[in-house]
Enzyme design. Structure first.
Site, PDB file in Angstrom:
ATOM      1  N   GLY A 104       4.360  34.989  37.556  1.00 20.26           N
ATOM      2  CA  GLY A 104       3.376  35.787  36.826  1.00 20.26           C
ATOM      3  C   GLY A 104       3.797  37.198  36.476  1.00 20.26           C
ATOM      4  N   GLY A 106       6.410  37.753  34.125  1.00 18.97           N
ATOM      5  CA  GLY A 106       7.129  37.736  32.848  1.00 18.97           C
ATOM      6  C   GLY A 106       8.597  37.376  32.968  1.00 18.97           C
ATOM      7  CG  LEU A 107      10.865  38.302  35.918  1.00 21.87           C
ATOM      8  CD1 LEU A 107      11.405  38.603  37.303  1.00 21.87           C
ATOM      9  CD2 LEU A 107      11.651  39.104  34.874  1.00 21.87           C
ATOM     10  CB  SER A 109       8.188  31.806  37.385  1.00 21.77           C
ATOM     11  OG  SER A 109       6.876  32.130  37.038  1.00 21.77           O
ATOM     12  CG  ASP A 152      10.086  32.308  27.996  1.00 20.96           C
ATOM     13  OD1 ASP A 152      10.587  32.995  27.089  1.00 20.96           O
ATOM     14  OD2 ASP A 152       9.232  32.732  28.798  1.00 20.96           O
TER      15      ASP A 152
HETATM   16  O1  PMV Z   1       5.724  38.352  29.010  1.00 27.32           O
HETATM   17  P1  PMV Z   1       6.325  37.109  28.511  1.00 27.32           P
HETATM   18  O2  PMV Z   1       7.619  36.764  29.144  1.00 27.32           O
HETATM   19  O3  PMV Z   1       5.342  35.973  28.491  1.00 27.32           O
HETATM   20  O4  PMV Z   1       6.781  37.360  27.012  1.00 27.32           O
HETATM   21  C1  PMV Z   1       5.901  37.442  25.947  1.00 27.32           C
HETATM   22  C2  PMV Z   1       6.671  37.694  24.703  1.00 27.32           C
HETATM   23  C3  PMV Z   1       5.787  38.049  23.513  1.00 27.32           C
HETATM   24  O5  PMV Z   1       6.670  38.362  22.462  1.00 27.32           O
HETATM   25  C4  PMV Z   1       4.926  39.232  23.800  1.00 27.32           C
HETATM   26  C5  PMV Z   1       4.896  36.878  23.104  1.00 27.32           C
HETATM   27  C6  PMV Z   1       5.618  35.702  22.497  1.00 27.32           C
HETATM   28  O6  PMV Z   1       4.994  34.612  22.456  1.00 27.32           O
HETATM   29  O7  PMV Z   1       6.748  35.816  22.020  1.00 27.32           O
END
Ligand code: PMV
Length: 318
Positions: A104, A106-107, A109, A152
Site C-alpha cells: 500500500g 506505491g511500490l 506490491s 506495473d
Molecule cells: O502510486 P502508484 O504506484 O499506484 O502509481 C500511480 C501512477 C499514476 O500515474 C498516478 C496513475 C496511473 O494509473 O498511471
C-alpha cells in the site's frame, strides 16, 4: 507437488500522472520481491495465507466470503478459481505469500503479488508463457483496481527498466545502468484514485498550464532516455528533481514529501515522489558514494531502505 514463483516490486522513475494523459513514463523493477508458494490439497478447499490475513473456504463458496481479508485477497481468489476452471481440476489449493515489499505504499506490491500468484498457481498444472501470465495477472488486478494500466504487472514480469505509454504499451529499455535508490516511506496514506481525480480537476481548471507541463514532461523524458544510455547519474538525478517540480505544480506533493525530497537532495543526485503522491514514497538517486549518507539522513525522519534495479523479473521453479 509445489510450485513457487516470485516477482519484484517497482518504482516509477519518471512520468506518473502525466502518463494518464498520454505522456511516456519510465518504470523499473526493484530487488524486493513477493514469493508465492502453491500446493495442491486433497480436499476441495482453497487456503490463502499472507500478511493481509488468512482465509480458507470451499472452492464453490470462496468467492462469496465477505470478511476484510477476503476482499483484499480478491485477485488471489480470482487467480485460483479461474485456474481450476481453466484446467478443469476438481482439487483444493493452498497458497502462501511472503513479501519483502511493504504493501500500500506505491511500490507495486499488488501487481507483484498478482504476477507471482498467476505463475505459481497455473504452474501447478502447466508452465504458461510470460505473455499469458501477464494477461492473467492484469485481469486479476482489475478485480480491485479497475483502471490499472498494466504497466506495473509488465515491469515486474520482464524486470529491468521500461518505458510505457497508453497507446503503445510497454517497451524494454536496454540499459544495464547500476543505480542505487533510497526509498523513504512518508507513512502518509496514499490513495491513487483520489490523486488521479485531483489531477483531473487541476487539468480542467488549468488547461493551458497542463498542456505545457505535459510537453515539458515529454521533453524531460527524452533527456532521461539519453542519460540512462550514457549512465549519467548526475543528469538523471537532476531530471528526477525537475520532474518533482512538475508534480508539485499539479498538487500531488505534501509538505512532508517536499521536506524529505529537500533532505535527500543534500546528498543524493536527485529525488522525487514515486507513484501517485499525496503520501507514499519518495525515491532518491544515489550510487555507492552517497547511498549511505542519504540513507542515514532520511532515516532520521522516516523508515527507509535501499534498493537496486532488478533485472530478473518473474522467477519460477516447479
Ligand atoms: O502510486 P502508484 O504506484 O499506484 O502509481 C500511480 C501512477 C499514476 O500515474 C498516478 C496513475 C496511473 O494509473 O498511471
Amino acid at each position: 507437488m509445489k510450485s513457487v514463483a516470485s516477482a519484484p516490486g517497482k518504482v516509477i522513475l519518471f512520468g506518473e500522472h502525466f502518463v494518464v494523459y498520454g505522456v511516456k513514463a519510465i518504470l523499473c523493477s526493484i530487488d524486493k520481491r513477493i514469493t508465492v508458494t502453491s500446493k495442491l490439497a486433497d480436499n476441495n478447499s482453497i487456503k490463502i495465507e499472507s500478511s493481509l490475513g488468512k482465509i480458507e473456504a470451499n472452492v464453490d463458496s470462496i468467492t462469496k466470503l465477505k470478511d476484510p481479508s477476503a476482499v483484499l485477497m480478491k485477485p488471489l481468489i480470482y487467480i485460483v478459481t479461474k485456474t481450476l476452471e481453466k484446467f478443469k481440476k476438481n482439487v483444493g489449493v493452498e497458497i502462501k505469500i511472503e513479501s519483502e515489499i511493504p504493501a500500500g505504499i506505491g511500490l507495486g506490491s499488488s501487481s507483484a503479488c498478482c504476477v507471482a500468484a498467476a505463475a505459481s498457481v497455473t504452474g501447478l498444472f502447466e508452465k504458461l508463457k510470460r505473455e499469458e501470465i501477464l494477461k492473467f495477472a492484469i485481469e486479476a488486478e482489475r478485480t480491485i483496481f479497475q483502471n490499472t494500466s498494466g504497466a506495473d504487472c509488465s515491469v515486474c514480469i520482464y524486470g529491468g527498466i521500461m518505458e510505457y505509454d497508453k497507446k503503445n504499451g510497454f517497451k524494454k529499455i536496454n540499459s544495464n545502468i547500476d543505480l542505487g535508490l533510497v526509498i523513504a516511506n512518508s507513512a502518509q496514506p496514499h490513495f491513487t484514485s483520489e490523486l488521479v481525480d485531483r489531477v483531473r480537476e487541476f487539468r480542467e481548471n488549468n488547461e493551458d498550464l497542463f498542456v505545457s507541463l505535459c510537453e515539458q514532461e515529454s521533453n524531460l523524458i527524452q533527456k532521461a532516455f539519453s542519460a540512462l544510455e550514457d549512465r549519467d547519474l548526475h543528469t538523471l538525478g537532476k531530471l528526477m528533481s525537475e520532474n518533482q517540480s512538475f508534480l508539485e505544480r499539479i498538487g500531488v506533493s505534501t509538505q512532508k514529501l517536499a521536506f524529505l525530497i529537500e533532505e535527500a537532495k543534500k546528498t543524493a543526485y536527485g529525488a522525487k515522489i514515486t507513484g501517485a503522491g499525496g503520501g507514499g514514497c519518495v525515491i532518491a538517486l544515489t550510487d555507492k558514494t552517497n547511498l549511505n549518507n542519504t540513507l542515514t539522513r532520511l532515516g532520521k525522519h522516516v523508515d527507509c531502505f535501499s534498493a537496486r534495479i532488478d533485472y530478473k523479473g518473474l522467477l519460477d521453479t516447479f
